[in-house]
Design an enzyme around this catalytic site. Structure first.
Site, PDB file in Angstrom:
ATOM      1  N   TYR A   1       0.722  -1.128  -0.117  1.00 58.62           N
ATOM      2  CA  TYR A   1      -0.043  -0.186  -0.049  1.00 58.62           C
ATOM      3  C   TYR A   1       0.862   1.170   0.144  1.00 58.62           C
ATOM      4  O   TYR A   1       0.765   2.157  -0.885  1.00 58.62           O
ATOM      5  CB  TYR A   1      -0.922  -0.186   1.150  1.00 58.62           C
ATOM      6  CG  TYR A   1      -1.879   0.979   1.353  1.00 58.62           C
ATOM      7  CD1 TYR A   1      -2.903   1.015   0.277  1.00 58.62           C
ATOM      8  CD2 TYR A   1      -1.799   2.009   2.167  1.00 58.62           C
ATOM      9  CE1 TYR A   1      -3.945   2.155   0.420  1.00 58.62           C
ATOM     10  CE2 TYR A   1      -2.779   3.136   2.297  1.00 58.62           C
ATOM     11  CZ  TYR A   1      -3.741   2.756   1.548  1.00 58.62           C
ATOM     12  OH  TYR A   1      -4.977   3.987   1.477  1.00 58.62           O
TER      13      TYR A   1
ATOM     14  N   LYS B   1       1.014   4.109  -2.982  1.00 60.78           N
ATOM     15  CA  LYS B   1       0.496   5.618  -2.674  1.00 60.78           C
ATOM     16  C   LYS B   1       1.689   6.556  -2.829  1.00 60.78           C
ATOM     17  O   LYS B   1       1.701   7.642  -3.294  1.00 60.78           O
ATOM     18  CB  LYS B   1      -0.018   5.700  -1.234  1.00 60.78           C
ATOM     19  CG  LYS B   1      -1.270   4.872  -0.915  1.00 60.78           C
ATOM     20  CD  LYS B   1      -2.199   5.600  -1.905  1.00 60.78           C
ATOM     21  CE  LYS B   1      -3.772   4.970  -1.585  1.00 60.78           C
ATOM     22  NZ  LYS B   1      -4.893   5.664  -2.261  1.00 60.78           N
TER      23      LYS B   1
END
Length: 245
Positions: free
Chosen positions: A157, A161
């Site tokens: 993640y 991002k």
């Protein structure tokens, strides 16, 4: 007096989720015509559209998989041919598949990267040239505090991002001469379904403000970045995290 946002269309991807829904509602309240994207969860989108209509706003839905390049291209190119360029594009759709790095499966890695990072390319690629021809507009990406500082159990993640942040900054440079701003919002611990299983008692003490944020607080920043008043703000990462960093 006519609202300055009348006839300006704003795409919000992932509008069935907590932050996406809040941004879509706030955009409609600000007078924008909202195009609410979803992949799954049509019932949530139907409820969102009903809420917007009840408040006197204007909205429609569009369905595609942000991880599917061909699906994005066919749906968004067809929409643009019929309706012209969006004024604003809010890239909010995303998923997480948290686990310690040694325990991450190939599927954990690939699904997050394909949805969160590839989704940036898949959605924007069909829409950028119409924006450039129009020579005005707003692009807002939704990253995360995890992409800014990294987070335990979120290597996949955080990578996705952080990639969005880098891509946002680079695209901002490319589009600035076309009067198109490109900015990123990096939320922290926000009250959505994504944090329902999080260890709240361990996280809150790390937040100087001592509480989780609300989706509406993220939406407020997005609405400002969509506005004419934000025309000289580009290539920025706006951290909404209660003072974590």
């Amino acid at each position: 007096m006519m609202n300055e946002n009348t006839d300006k269309k704003v795409l919000v991807t992932g509008a069935s989720g907590g932050i996406g829904r809040a941004i879509a509602l706030a955009a409609a309240q600000a007078g924008y015509e909202v195009v609410a994207h979803y992949n799954h969860g049509k019932e949530k989108i139907d409820a969102l559209l009903a809420d917007i209509a009840a408040a006197g706003g204007k909205a429609s839905a569009i369905q595609f998989d942000v991880a599917d390049r061909a699906d994005c291209a066919s749906k968004l190119e067809a929409w643009s041919e019929e309706n012209g360029a969006f004024w604003g594009i809010v890239l909010n759709a995303g998923i997480c598949r948290d686990n310690a790095f040694p325990a991450l499966s190939d599927e954990n890695w690939d699904s997050v990267i394909h949805t969160n990072l590839d989704g940036f390319y898949n959605v924007l690629k069909p829409l950028v040239m119409p924006l450039c021809r129009k020579k005005k507009g707003r692009v807002i990406t939704i990253a995360s505090v995890s992409g800014v500082m990294g987070n335990r159990g979120q290597v996949n993640y955080s990578a996705s991002k952080a990639g969005i942040i880098g891509a946002t900054k680079a695209l901002a440079v490319e589009l600035a001469s076309r009067k198109i701003t490109v900015n990123c919002i990096a939320p922290g611990f926000i009250e959505t379904d994504m944090i329902k299983d999080a260890p709240v008692e361990h996280i809150l003490p790390t937040i100087p403000m001592g509480r989780a944020g609300k989706p509406e607080e993220v939406a407020a920043a997005a609405i400002f970045l969509l506005s004419e008043g934000a025309s000289y703000i580009t290539r920025q990462v706006i951290n909404i995290n209660g003072g974590i960093i």
